[in-house]
Scaffold this active site. Sequence first.
Site, short mmCIF file in Angstrom:
data_model
loop_
_atom_site.label_atom_id
_atom_site.label_comp_id
_atom_site.label_asym_id
_atom_site.label_seq_id
_atom_site.Cartn_x
_atom_site.Cartn_y
_atom_site.Cartn_z
N ASP A 238 8.11 -5.10 -13.85
CA ASP A 238 7.35 -4.38 -12.82
C ASP A 238 7.20 -2.93 -13.26
O ASP A 238 8.18 -2.19 -13.34
CB ASP A 238 8.10 -4.49 -11.49
CG ASP A 238 7.33 -3.93 -10.31
OD1 ASP A 238 6.42 -3.11 -10.52
OD2 ASP A 238 7.66 -4.32 -9.17
N SER B 206 6.77 -4.20 -2.16
CA SER B 206 6.21 -2.92 -2.57
C SER B 206 6.33 -1.93 -1.41
O SER B 206 7.43 -1.73 -0.90
CB SER B 206 4.76 -3.13 -3.04
OG SER B 206 4.28 -1.99 -3.71
N TRP B 207 5.21 -1.33 -0.95
CA TRP B 207 5.31 -0.48 0.24
C TRP B 207 5.87 -1.27 1.43
O TRP B 207 6.57 -0.72 2.27
CB TRP B 207 3.94 0.12 0.60
CG TRP B 207 3.91 0.58 2.02
CD1 TRP B 207 3.32 -0.06 3.08
CD2 TRP B 207 4.55 1.75 2.58
NE1 TRP B 207 3.54 0.64 4.25
CE2 TRP B 207 4.30 1.75 3.96
CE3 TRP B 207 5.30 2.78 2.02
CZ2 TRP B 207 4.77 2.74 4.81
CZ3 TRP B 207 5.78 3.78 2.86
CH2 TRP B 207 5.52 3.76 4.23
N GLY C 131 0.84 -1.20 0.00
CA GLY C 131 0.00 0.00 0.00
C GLY C 131 0.87 1.24 0.00
O GLY C 131 1.50 1.54 -1.00
#
Length: 322
Positions: A266, A111-112, A43
């Site tokens: 990505d 990711s986050w 996120g």
Amino acid sequence: MAPTYPMFDVNKTGHLKVSAVHSLYWEDCGNPSGVPVVYLHGGPGGGIEDSDRQYFDPSHYERSVLFDQRGSGKSTPHASLEDNTTWHLVEDIEKLREHLGVDRWIVFGGSWGSTLALAYAEKHPDRCLGLIVRGIFTLRREELLWYYQQGANFIFPEYFEPYAACIPEEERGDMMQAYYKRLTGDNEEEQLKCADNWSRWEVSTSRLMVNADYIAKADDPKWALAFARIESHFFVNGGWMRDGQLVDDAHKIKHLPIVIVQGRYDVVCPAKTSWDLYKALGGKDNKNVEYKIIGDAGHSAHEPTIEEALVDAVEKFKSIKA
């Protein structure tokens, strides 16, 4: 490469009060006498899913601990931005570690989750046995502009167009700020519309092969609102850190065993960021660091070859002593 483990039950769940405002939902899984690992979701604002446990061998890992970060998932209050910054989340990880009686643990995030893993490890390296990070995101301005302003739109124009159309043309020079203004405004209908468009842009571009079932995540307005509000809040504020700080400070953790898993295609978090991190950690001269480019994958942790690489990475950490 190893597949993910079959679904298994949690041992314990609970809520931890971390401030006057926030209470975190957590799950305690696996073997109480094994090696501890903490899972950091993406996120920010994404929340955990049942499938997130499946990277960890339940017969080996002590407390494969998963939790919903402030405002996310089952944590309360939902979608709250109050006292919700990178550094609040870093200290939440410490509070959870102390609450569960863990001395040191492996830190796992994508990711986050990789951003938060780096921020936590660089501040508390003595509490880390090592890191497994995927789809590297360090919240540099250039990374944000690539995805939310201009760059990724050249690859996914048909998905970017409705994301852009949600904002009046005269405000499109700063899409993140324009979304943030609406996601934090008083117009509930506009909030939900913007949350849907922001979230749908992300889930549409997360996989190498566009997946309709994955895009359907954005159909849940509760999930989309937390995801979009919290992300835009963090991004317009630069994560409350110096631009490039996580890469600049990577030397603080270069002594730790670290595996970096990166999808070649990505678009959300392009490979350049993971390469910059790898070099900052010492590159090929640092035998503690393994850099794995996955040639047939995009961003999502749930692409088969990414899943396999992550399980393999976790397997290699089994020899670590807590």
